[in-house]
Design an enzyme around this catalytic site. Structure first.
Site, PDB file in Angstrom:
ATOM      1  N   LYS A  10       1.029  55.340  81.463  1.00 21.94           N
ATOM      2  CA  LYS A  10       2.182  56.064  82.023  1.00 21.94           C
ATOM      3  C   LYS A  10       1.725  57.406  82.577  1.00 21.94           C
ATOM      4  CE  LYS A  10       4.007  58.964  79.641  1.00 21.94           C
ATOM      5  NZ  LYS A  10       3.876  60.462  79.504  1.00 21.94           N
ATOM      6  N   ASP A 135       9.753  57.990  75.259  1.00 19.55           N
ATOM      7  CA  ASP A 135       9.112  57.356  76.412  1.00 19.55           C
ATOM      8  C   ASP A 135       9.155  55.831  76.364  1.00 19.55           C
ATOM      9  OD1 ASP A 135       8.465  59.788  77.511  1.00 19.55           O
ATOM     10  OD2 ASP A 135       6.334  59.699  77.035  1.00 19.55           O
TER      11      ASP A 135
END
Length: 269
Positions: A10, A135
């Protein structure tokens, strides 16, 4: 049958911190993007849930009492009322505590993988994800999205100008605590993240630099590489990313990266 699922790295292309919340967390505006490469998780049916580790950063996770992959598996098992277990194997290619969402991406990959293995409704994975970390919902999607709230309020965005972009990830091999970085944030709201993420910023860079000065060295090195169009820190650090204008420039940058740093050349999804 053995199933396999990628856990893409990410990247926060921009990260604006807008303020502290009453619960101690922070309101954010960020643009999540994901690389083609990252960790990889595999699984096969078993009576119990177990996890075995491999890859260059496996040692950092061995002996962890609260591994996110195991938490994700157990939480999903409970939520879906599944009695079956799974023998999981994590190929840990990304540094730990690096700002690349490694743990969150691994947990999200476990949710996707076990949804397939156990043949359950994907809604169970979506319900479990927020409790595993801010997240994890973004990593569950693993697609370019704008995140608000604590990063869990997601809106997919058109990735036409992002997908396929050559990217170099670099980490100084110094783990960095997210909690410490947020604690050092100066509390100043420097304004919203507009539609043009390239003109944005990462508000946590100064705080992370105070903890790990090597971040500044990496960013300076990145900005000096031919073909770099943007260089920033990702998340709460210590990993940084550089976007390149061509694959050839990316290859040259990756070849020039000092051996003392970890690096990975990839492309945005």
């Amino acid at each position: 049958m053995r199933y396999s699922e990628p856990a893409p790295a990410k990247v926060n292309l921009a990260l604006h911190v807008r303020g502290r919340r009453a619960d101690g967390r922070h309101n954010l505006e960020t643009l999540f993007a994901f690389c083609v490469d990252g960790d990889r998780l595999s699984a096969e049916a078993s009576d119990e849930i177990s996890l075995d580790l491999g890859g260059p950063f496996a040692t950092a996770l061995r002996g962890e009492q609260d591994n996110l992959v195991l938490r994700a598996a157990r939480d999903l098992q409970r939520a879906a009322g599944v009695e079956q277990g799974a023998a999981l194997h994590l190929q840990k290619n990304l540094p730990v505590a690096s700002g690349l969402g490694g743990g969150s991406a691994d947990a999200a990959a476990a949710l996707r993988l076990l949804t397939r293995l156990w043949k359950i409704d994907p809604d169970h994975a979506a319900a479990v994800a927020p409790d595993l970390g801010a997240d994890v919902p973004a990593c569950l999607l693993s697609m370019t999205a704008r995140g608000e709230g604590v990063g869990d309020q997601l809106r997919p965005v058109d990735a036409a100008d992002i997908s396929g972009t050559p990217i170099l990830l670099v980490n100084p091999l110094e783990p960095l605590s997210t909690a410490k970085v947020f604690a050092r944030w100066d509390g100043e709201d420097r304004g919203p993240l507009g539609e043009d993420w390239r003109s944005g910023r990462n508000d946590l860079e100064p705080a992370a630099l105070a903890e790990v000065p090597a971040i500044g060295v990496i960013l300076d090195w990145m900005r000096d590489q031919p073909g770099v169009t943007l260089a920033r820190m990702s998340g709460s650090g210590a990993s940084c990313f550089a976007l390149f204008d061509t694959e050839t420039a990316l290859e040259r940058g990756a070849s020039a990266c000092p051996d003392k740093w970890w690096h990975m050349a990839s492309f945005l999804r």
